[in-house]
Write an enzyme that holds these catalytic residues in place. Structure first.
Site, PDB file in Angstrom:
ATOM      1  N   SER A 142       0.846  -1.074   0.085  1.00  0.00           N
ATOM      2  CA  SER A 142      -0.058   0.162  -0.030  1.00  0.00           C
ATOM      3  C   SER A 142       0.846   1.418   0.106  1.00  0.00           C
ATOM      4  CB  SER A 142      -0.961  -0.098   1.243  1.00  0.00           C
ATOM      5  OG  SER A 142      -0.269  -0.053   2.329  1.00  0.00           O
ATOM      6  N   TRP A 168       9.472   2.127   3.948  1.00  0.00           N
ATOM      7  CA  TRP A 168       9.930   3.237   3.686  1.00  0.00           C
ATOM      8  C   TRP A 168       9.956   4.359   4.415  1.00  0.00           C
ATOM      9  CZ3 TRP A 168      11.726   2.001  -1.037  1.00  0.00           C
ATOM     10  CH2 TRP A 168      11.096   1.167  -1.769  1.00  0.00           C
ATOM     11  N   ILE A 169       9.987   4.084   5.868  1.00  0.00           N
ATOM     12  CA  ILE A 169       9.837   4.931   6.863  1.00  0.00           C
ATOM     13  C   ILE A 169      11.063   5.947   7.055  1.00  0.00           C
ATOM     14  CG2 ILE A 169       8.915   5.491   9.169  1.00  0.00           C
ATOM     15  CD1 ILE A 169       7.083   4.201   7.001  1.00  0.00           C
ATOM     16  N   GLU A 253      -0.490  19.297   4.775  1.00  0.00           N
ATOM     17  CA  GLU A 253       0.637  20.084   5.190  1.00  0.00           C
ATOM     18  C   GLU A 253       2.068  19.733   4.885  1.00  0.00           C
ATOM     19  OE1 GLU A 253       0.431  21.554   9.473  1.00  0.00           O
ATOM     20  OE2 GLU A 253      -1.804  21.281   9.249  1.00  0.00           O
ATOM     21  N   GLY A 352      31.553  18.016 -18.163  1.00  0.00           N
ATOM     22  CA  GLY A 352      32.147  16.687 -17.414  1.00  0.00           C
ATOM     23  C   GLY A 352      32.230  16.932 -15.983  1.00  0.00           C
ATOM     24  N   GLU A 375       5.177  11.255  -0.151  1.00  0.00           N
ATOM     25  CA  GLU A 375       4.037  12.091   0.209  1.00  0.00           C
ATOM     26  C   GLU A 375       3.088  12.498  -0.971  1.00  0.00           C
ATOM     27  OE1 GLU A 375       4.876  15.119   3.224  1.00  0.00           O
ATOM     28  OE2 GLU A 375       6.403  14.342   3.659  1.00  0.00           O
TER      29      GLU A 375
END
Ligand SMILES: Cc1cc2nc3c(=O)[nH]c(=O)nc-3n(C[C@H](O)[C@H](O)[C@H](O)COP(=O)(O)OP(=O)(O)OC[C@H]3O[C@@H](n4cnc5c(N)ncnc54)[C@H](O)[C@@H]3O)c2cc1C
Length: 393
Positions: A142, A168-169, A253, A352, A375
């Site tokens: 999810s 992914w925290i 937010e 370069g 987010e």
């Protein structure tokens, strides 16, 4: 969080103009970021580890509890100041920026708006003084479909028992307090989703794998493991079954914060390319004397200015108590596009050198990519924007 639609008194002040307090605050954060974070950026990126002493400095400087009222040990500031801090810090290091951003715009935000007085007394002082927070919504299955989460919370006696895995925290490795979303009733869909305040020390809680990432490498991104993790029922945040509302409102937010991170990043990339263009000589003159390069820098600066106005406007709308949901989504969408374009062009201006680790633009380019993903991906922002344009809520 209330989103009252009562317009504040119209102001003739230009959007990007800062008042005296905001200017002083911005200058202090800028100086700190350049002097204290700047020298450590490359090593932290290479090692993929954030300097713990710097996190301590964030707390000492009051940057981790910007909106927490003074009675709980915070700075008692406005959301706009949090946005300025994220922008200035991200200009030097977007990894450092997201640490400050998650603390202020997601974790403290949720704690400020949804806690009981008892929870405020227990958590706000430590969030302002010494405890890093993390916000745990995503799971392996999810992401965009956030409320399809599977982490289960079952009431047993005085505790909720949590089982599942979060993925992914951000701040996962260093955080002491987690705002964590789980479901009390999978059959109820989003209406079962409930927010909990989980402490690292709670039995059954552990931090799993840390991701090895393309960008913002110094910011930790971890799996969280909940195995019969016991959370006292006093640690339900808001009401049982209202976690979806907390998640949506805090992320609204948060998106302005990511806009500020991307704005700071774009400014950092632009400045590095601008300076280099004045030093680098080809065809007997500095490359900044070529109109082709001048036009690139002018275009980048124009896009940065547009992103800045969007970020500041959304933040000031939030502080004025206006509904800012559409503007927040537009801000994140646009600022992350600008950051990617500006970092890419900045890298090219270095030639370069831009393709090497010695070049600051190389890191900005890698760091920029995350703005379109976390987010809510860019597609999810577009979905929100269109829904609101169609008159949805
Ligand atoms: C470095 C990093 C830090 C993170 N920090 C946190 C954190 O602190 N807390 C947390 O909870 N999460 C965090 N996340 C998770 C992040 O929010 C998710 O990765 C993000 O929401 C996307 O979810 P996903 O990875 O499952 O991708 P998916 O949802 O699988 O999306 C894959 C692709 O499909 C597209 N897509 C999906 N659904 C639709 C649709 N309906 N319409 C159109 N396109 C669609 C997406 O736009 C995307 O391009 C972090 C992620 C990363 C990489």
């Amino acid at each position: 969080m209330s989103q009252v639609s009562t317009p504040a008194a119209p102001s003739s002040q230009p959007l990007v103009m800062l008042n005296e307090d905001e200017t002083l605050f911005r200058d202090n954060v800028r100086q700190f970021a350049e002097q204290s974070i700047g020298p450590k950026v490359r090593e932290m990126d290479e090692k993929g580890v954030f300097d713990a002493a710097l996190i301590g400095r964030f707390f000492e400087l009051g940057l981790m509890g910007i909106e927490i009222p003074e009675q709980y040990g915070g700075a008692g500031g406005k959301f706009f100041e949090a946005i300025l801090a994220v922008e200035e810090i991200s200009k030097v290091d977007p990894s450092a920026g997201v640490i400050v951003d998650v603390q202020n715009t997601l974790v403290n935000n949720a704690l400020l708006h949804w806690t009981t007085e008892d929870q405020k007394r227990r958590y706000l002082p430590q969030m302002a003084a010494n405890t890093l927070g993390a916000y745990a919504l995503s799971e392996a299955g999810s992401g965009s479909d956030a409320f399809a989460l599977q982490t289960r919370a079952q009431l047993k006696g005085n505790d909720y028992v949590l089982n599942g895995r979060k993925l992914w925290i951000t701040n996962g490795k260093e955080a002491g307090v987690f705002i964590l979303l789980a479901t009390v009733d999978p059959a109820a869909g989003y209406k079962g989703v409930t927010a909990f305040i989980v402490e690292k020390a709670f039995p059954g809680f552990s931090v799993g794998k840390k991701e090895d990432k393309l960008g913002i490498r110094a910011s930790s991104t971890c799996e969280l493991i909940l195995e019969d993790c016991r959370v006292p029922k006093e640690n339900v945040l808001g009401e049982v079954g209202k976690g979806y509302k907390i998640a949506i409102e805090t992320l609204n937010e948060g998106r302005i914060g990511i806009g500020a991170q991307m704005l700071g990043l774009a400014r950092g990339a632009w400045e590095s390319a601008f300076k280099y263009s004045q030093q680098r000589k080809q065809f007997g003159k500095s490359i900044s004397e070529f109109q082709g390069v001048q036009f690139q820098l002018a275009q980048m600066a124009t896009e940065i200015e547009a992103a800045r106005m969007m970020v500041y406007n959304a933040a000031r709308m939030k502080d004025a108590g206006l509904n800012f949901v559409k503007e927040a989504a537009m801000t994140k969408l646009f600022a992350s596009q600008v950051a990617e374009r500006v970092a890419s062009l900045a890298l090219e201006i270095f030639g370069g050198v831009g393709f090497t680790k010695d070049c600051p633009a190389e890191k900005y380019y890698r760091d920029a990519k995350i703005g379109k993903i976390y987010e809510g991906t860019s597609n999810m922002q577009l979905q929100t924007i269109f829904k609101l344009l169609m008159g949805g809520k």
